[in-house]
Scaffold this active site. Structure first.
Site, PDB file in Angstrom:
ATOM      1  N   HIS A  67       0.831  -1.206   0.000  1.00 28.71           N
ATOM      2  CA  HIS A  67       0.000   0.000   0.000  1.00 28.71           C
ATOM      3  C   HIS A  67       0.864   1.254   0.000  1.00 28.71           C
ATOM      4  O   HIS A  67       0.578   2.236  -0.705  1.00 28.71           O
ATOM      5  CB  HIS A  67      -0.913  -0.045   1.239  1.00 28.71           C
ATOM      6  CG  HIS A  67      -1.706   1.201   1.476  1.00 28.71           C
ATOM      7  ND1 HIS A  67      -1.313   2.159   2.386  1.00 28.71           N
ATOM      8  CD2 HIS A  67      -2.850   1.648   0.921  1.00 28.71           C
ATOM      9  CE1 HIS A  67      -2.192   3.143   2.384  1.00 28.71           C
ATOM     10  NE2 HIS A  67      -3.130   2.865   1.500  1.00 28.71           N
ATOM     11  N   GLU A  70       2.230   1.836  -3.427  1.00 28.14           N
ATOM     12  CA  GLU A  70       1.176   2.382  -4.309  1.00 28.14           C
ATOM     13  C   GLU A  70       1.084   3.900  -4.154  1.00 28.14           C
ATOM     14  O   GLU A  70       0.992   4.643  -5.130  1.00 28.14           O
ATOM     15  CB  GLU A  70      -0.162   1.721  -3.972  1.00 28.14           C
ATOM     16  CG  GLU A  70      -1.355   2.293  -4.715  1.00 28.14           C
ATOM     17  CD  GLU A  70      -2.544   2.570  -3.805  1.00 28.14           C
ATOM     18  OE1 GLU A  70      -3.073   3.702  -3.843  1.00 28.14           O
ATOM     19  OE2 GLU A  70      -2.946   1.658  -3.070  1.00 28.14           O
ATOM     20  N   HIS A  71       1.130   4.380  -2.900  1.00 28.00           N
ATOM     21  CA  HIS A  71       1.077   5.824  -2.653  1.00 28.00           C
ATOM     22  C   HIS A  71       2.271   6.543  -3.275  1.00 28.00           C
ATOM     23  O   HIS A  71       2.133   7.615  -3.852  1.00 28.00           O
ATOM     24  CB  HIS A  71       1.091   6.086  -1.134  1.00 28.00           C
ATOM     25  CG  HIS A  71      -0.264   6.151  -0.520  1.00 28.00           C
ATOM     26  ND1 HIS A  71      -0.722   7.240   0.190  1.00 28.00           N
ATOM     27  CD2 HIS A  71      -1.272   5.248  -0.503  1.00 28.00           C
ATOM     28  CE1 HIS A  71      -1.956   7.002   0.622  1.00 28.00           C
ATOM     29  NE2 HIS A  71      -2.307   5.801   0.221  1.00 28.00           N
TER      30      HIS A  71
END
Length: 425
Positions: A67, A70-71
């Site tokens: 995650h 992804e950011h």
């Protein structure tokens, strides 16, 4: 290029595996002006321990890296943010991380090729520094705390923790404030170089395209001289079949209690998986769909006001049924559900009801092909499970009453049922 046609929905898909290992799925849809592209990697929140192709030793990374990565992918070395660049082009761009994959996407009617330039540039060119990683920790920590305060997220995470003891699916996709504090740029580059190799990725595009032409456009934008890499060995803990505990109730700020009921299933991503998935969907609608006996009774006494969300989630690492909704009396919903399960196990599912619900579900499958985004996301997610989404249309005919009764007995086991409730303070 492999061509697979489904006459039921009059759709064709074109699949090409490139020399660098990237799988490209093209779904031409000539009666729409919308174009949708999604580029995903088979790297999700549960992939925290692995042996990279070039390594001998296992690497363990903190919870939340997929995650976090992804950011960070949107930030460019020249100081721009690719999400802002895509928005300025007038396209709807986004990204998301799930338990088993991460994806970057956009939908548009105009400026498709300038947006494609940007998408394929930022996904192939990560830029991580000590400074921008530290800055992101603050942003993601806020996001984690925000989710900690969301009753809907808590009721979902709690049911996973009730069902799974060791499987990392019971960990928040974003990790924890503590776990992400251990992330640095070296960890991000290690995860990127391992999992963002083309051979671990699938790119799906849907819209008014000529397959050969769009495939060439994609090839033109890929980095050159990247060879297919070896296998990533993913390491997961052994998970026992039994659940951890049957129930958890927490108090939060909610107007009406919310609940999620889970049934832990045996893992079986194999040829029969699609057939089983269809049977489970039919059973769920018979048990608690809007036309079900249980729903009508619960609705009449005001214990339920809308149909609960009914779903089956499964990969090679986990499998479970989830029933989520709102009720002023969740225990009554649980009681009614148990009664219905036991009744149908004894008497068998009603044949007329079974056929009616089966047709309804088939209609929903067909409807999904009306939207470019639905089609592209569906083919991407299924491809990581080794499934062609057309299989659902093909296997539908194979799901008979006798098979559904068998699945009911196997999957809806009350010993593997977990109930998570969030009620008002």
């Amino acid at each position: 290029m492999q061509i697979i046609e489904n006459l039921k929905v009059k759709e064709k898909i074109f699949i090409e595996k490139l020399e660098n290992g990237l799988t490209v799925i093209i779904i031409p849809k000539h009666n729409t002006s919308k174009k949708y592209i999604i580029w995903g990697t088979h790297f999700g929140s549960i992939d925290n321990k692995f042996i990279a192709p070039q390594d001998q030793e296992a690497t363990e990374i903190p919870d939340g890296v997929a995650h976090f990565l992804e950011h960070k992918m949107f930030e460019q070395e020249n100081g721009t943010n690719s999400l802002d660049t895509l928005t300025a082009l007038g396209v709807e761009a986004n990204a998301y991380t799930t338990n088993d994959h991460t994806a970057y996407l956009f939908e548009t009617t105009d400026n498709f090729y300038p947006a494609l330039d940007e998408l394929m540039n930022y996904v192939q060119n990560p830029y991580f520094t000590d400074q921008n990683v530290e800055k992101e920790k603050g942003i993601i920590s806020q996001e984690i705390r925000m989710y900690d305060d969301q009753p809907g997220w808590q009721v979902y995470m709690n049911v996973l923790k009730l069902m799974y003891k060791d499987n990392p699916i019971n960990i928040d996709i974003a990790g924890s404030v503590e776990s992400i504090s251990g992330i640095n740029k070296e960890i991000l580059y290690k995860a990127y170089n391992t999992f963002y190799h083309p051979s671990n990725m699938v790119l799906t595009v849907c819209g008014d395209f000529e397959p050969e032409a769009i495939l060439q456009e994609i090839k033109n934008r890929l980095k050159k001289d990247i060879k297919e890499q070896g296998e990533i060995k993913r390491i997961y803990p052994q998970e026992k079949e039994e659940i951890v505990a049957p129930e958890k109730i927490v108090k939060m700020e909610v107007n009406m209690p919310i609940f999620t009921i889970g049934f832990k299933d045996k893992i079986s991503i194999e040829k029969s998986f699609v057939k089983k998935h269809i049977a489970i969907e039919i059973i769920l609608y018979i048990l608690l769909g809007k036309s079900s006996e249980a729903y009508k009774k619960l609705y009449e006494v005001g214990d339920i006001i809308t149909q609960p969300q009914l779903e089956y989630e499964a990969t090679e690492q986990y499998a479970h049924v989830l029933i989520s909704g709102q009720s002023k009396n969740p225990q009554n919903v649980v009681k009614m559900l148990k009664e219905q399960i036991e009744k149908y196990k004894q008497s068998g599912l009603n044949e007329q009801q079974f056929e009616r619900v089966k047709k309804k579900i088939y209609g929903e499958y067909v409807t999904e092909y009306n939207d470019v985004g639905n089609i592209a996301r569906m083919f991407l997610a299924d491809s990581f499970k080794g499934i062609n989404s057309f299989d659902y249309l093909e296997e539908y005919e194979q799901v008979g009453l006798e098979y559904a009764n068998q699945v009911l007995k196997e999957v809806f086991n009350l010993d593997k049922m977990a109930v998570s409730v969030v009620e008002g303070k």
